[in-house]
Write an enzyme that holds these catalytic residues in place. Structure first.
Site, PDB file in Angstrom:
ATOM      1  N   SER A 132      -4.535  38.897  77.741  1.00  0.00           N
ATOM      2  CA  SER A 132      -3.444  37.969  77.445  1.00  0.00           C
ATOM      3  C   SER A 132      -3.804  37.113  76.241  1.00  0.00           C
ATOM      4  CB  SER A 132      -3.178  37.073  78.647  1.00  0.00           C
ATOM      5  OG  SER A 132      -2.397  35.967  78.233  1.00  0.00           O
ATOM      6  N   HIS A 186       5.641  39.586  78.835  1.00  0.00           N
ATOM      7  CA  HIS A 186       5.902  38.921  80.118  1.00  0.00           C
ATOM      8  C   HIS A 186       6.789  37.706  79.849  1.00  0.00           C
ATOM      9  CE1 HIS A 186       3.890  36.496  83.659  1.00  0.00           C
ATOM     10  NE2 HIS A 186       5.173  36.722  83.872  1.00  0.00           N
ATOM     11  N   GLY A 191       2.746  29.737  83.865  1.00  0.00           N
ATOM     12  CA  GLY A 191       2.884  28.598  82.950  1.00  0.00           C
ATOM     13  C   GLY A 191       1.627  28.298  82.148  1.00  0.00           C
ATOM     14  N   GLY A 207      -6.024  30.113  82.524  1.00  0.00           N
ATOM     15  CA  GLY A 207      -7.208  29.402  83.001  1.00  0.00           C
ATOM     16  C   GLY A 207      -7.076  28.762  84.374  1.00  0.00           C
ATOM     17  N   ASP A 245      -1.777  39.273  87.414  1.00  0.00           N
ATOM     18  CA  ASP A 245      -1.795  38.342  86.292  1.00  0.00           C
ATOM     19  C   ASP A 245      -2.098  36.926  86.775  1.00  0.00           C
ATOM     20  OD1 ASP A 245      -1.434  37.056  83.891  1.00  0.00           O
ATOM     21  OD2 ASP A 245       0.708  37.470  83.728  1.00  0.00           O
ATOM     22  N   GLY A 246      -3.249  36.416  86.315  1.00  0.00           N
ATOM     23  CA  GLY A 246      -3.615  35.034  86.611  1.00  0.00           C
ATOM     24  C   GLY A 246      -4.912  34.930  87.382  1.00  0.00           C
ATOM     25  N   GLY A 302      -6.879  36.690  80.592  1.00  0.00           N
ATOM     26  CA  GLY A 302      -6.834  35.769  79.456  1.00  0.00           C
ATOM     27  C   GLY A 302      -8.202  35.158  79.212  1.00  0.00           C
TER      28      GLY A 302
HETATM   29  C1  DX5 Z   1       0.258  32.683  83.087  1.00  0.00           C
HETATM   30  C2  DX5 Z   1       0.316  33.939  82.281  1.00  0.00           C
HETATM   31  C3  DX5 Z   1      -0.956  34.701  82.241  1.00  0.00           C
HETATM   32  C4  DX5 Z   1      -2.131  33.948  81.681  1.00  0.00           C
HETATM   33  C5  DX5 Z   1      -3.350  34.483  82.350  1.00  0.00           C
HETATM   34  O1  DX5 Z   1       1.511  32.157  83.244  1.00  0.00           O
HETATM   35  O2  DX5 Z   1       1.295  34.819  82.779  1.00  0.00           O
HETATM   36  O3  DX5 Z   1      -0.790  35.949  81.566  1.00  0.00           O
HETATM   37  O4  DX5 Z   1      -2.272  34.051  80.303  1.00  0.00           O
HETATM   38  O5  DX5 Z   1      -4.436  33.730  81.975  1.00  0.00           O
HETATM   39  P1  DX5 Z   1      -5.802  33.749  82.788  1.00  0.00           P
HETATM   40  O6  DX5 Z   1      -6.262  35.172  82.839  1.00  0.00           O
HETATM   41  O7  DX5 Z   1      -6.679  32.877  81.975  1.00  0.00           O
HETATM   42  O8  DX5 Z   1      -5.516  33.197  84.154  1.00  0.00           O
HETATM   43 ZN    ZN Z   2       1.366  36.905  81.867  1.00  0.00          ZN
END
Ligand code: DX5
Ligand code: ZN
Length: 216
Positions: free
Chosen positions: A7, A65, A141, A144, A174-175, A196
């Site tokens: 991400s 997304h 949203g 991290g 995701d997340g 991410g």
């Molecule tokens: C959050 C996003 C994610 C985010 C994930 O709303 O949809 O894609 O970037 O980040 P990490 O992997 O750091 O939790």
């Molecule tokens: Zn995402």
């Protein structure tokens, strides 16, 4: 082997060209692009001009997304900007079937994302039409955040539904995906890992992507 979708929300926005180069050279399969509107989620990220510029810097698929209200209004523009896969949130689509048909008619792969509190059963009558389901394992949203453990059972249930129906469905998480929980997520039935901070905050992002790619 899982599909790895870093991400870019966690990347260095001051040097996106370099980040693209790194991802191009890495084992990453897709670019995961998080679009936020400040309404559906309490944050604003980036939009068309950024995606259009990124498009010139890579040939890898763009997994977009959408964390925005009324996504149907912008489907064509995301296609034009370079989206290959477009995911909309269940929670903002009263006419979800129409959204999915629209995405597919434009030649993109279609996905639905569900928030941590949304039951997977709500996807029952749309599942056969989807290329992917994105299970939010944090509240959307922000990057991290910490992984929400109860989402594991949602992945398992989705995996079960997929097998019972013999579907060729991708299950994306995701997340809060980390090197610690990724294997368990794959075992639960996920086959696409979005990451991410795990990638971009690591000392060697390319090596981290490689590690994720080789998990079983
Ligand atoms: C959050 C996003 C994610 C985010 C994930 O709303 O949809 O894609 O970037 O980040 P990490 O992997 O750091 O939790
Ligand atoms: Zn995402």
């Amino acid at each position: 082997m899982p599909i790895i979708a870093p991400s870019l929300l966690a990347s260095n926005f001051l040097n996106l060209e370099q980040e693209c180069k790194m991802l191009n050279e890495s084992a990453a399969d897709w670019f995961h692009l998080d679009v936020m509107d400040g309404h559906f989620v309490p944050n604003i990220s980036f939009g068309f001009p950024v995606i259009e510029h990124l498009r010139k810097a890579t040939t890898k698929p763009f997994d977009v997304h959408l964390m925005i209200e009324d996504p149907g209004q912008y489907t064509e523009r995301f296609k034009k900007a370079g989206a290959d896969r477009l995911t909309v949130h269940l929670e903002v689509c009263p006419n979800l079937h129409r959204n999915i048909q629209q995405i597919k008619s434009l030649g993109m792969k279609a996905g639905v994302a569900i928030n941590p509190h949304s039951p997977v059963e709500l996807l029952s009558d749309i599942l056969d039409d989807l290329d992917q389901v994105l299970v939010m394992t944090v509240n959307p949203g922000y990057g991290g955040q910490e992984f929400i453990p109860h989402t594991f059972q949602k992945i398992r249930m989705l995996h079960k539904m997929k097998h019972e129906r013999g579907l060729n469905l991708l299950i994306e998480v995701d997340g809060g995906v980390t090197l610690q929980n990724a294997t368990a997520l794959l075992h639960a039935g996920a086959n696409v890992l979005v990451a991410g901070n795990t990638v971009f905050s690591s000392e060697n992002p390319k090596a981290t992507i490689e590690t994720l790619k080789n998990l079983v």
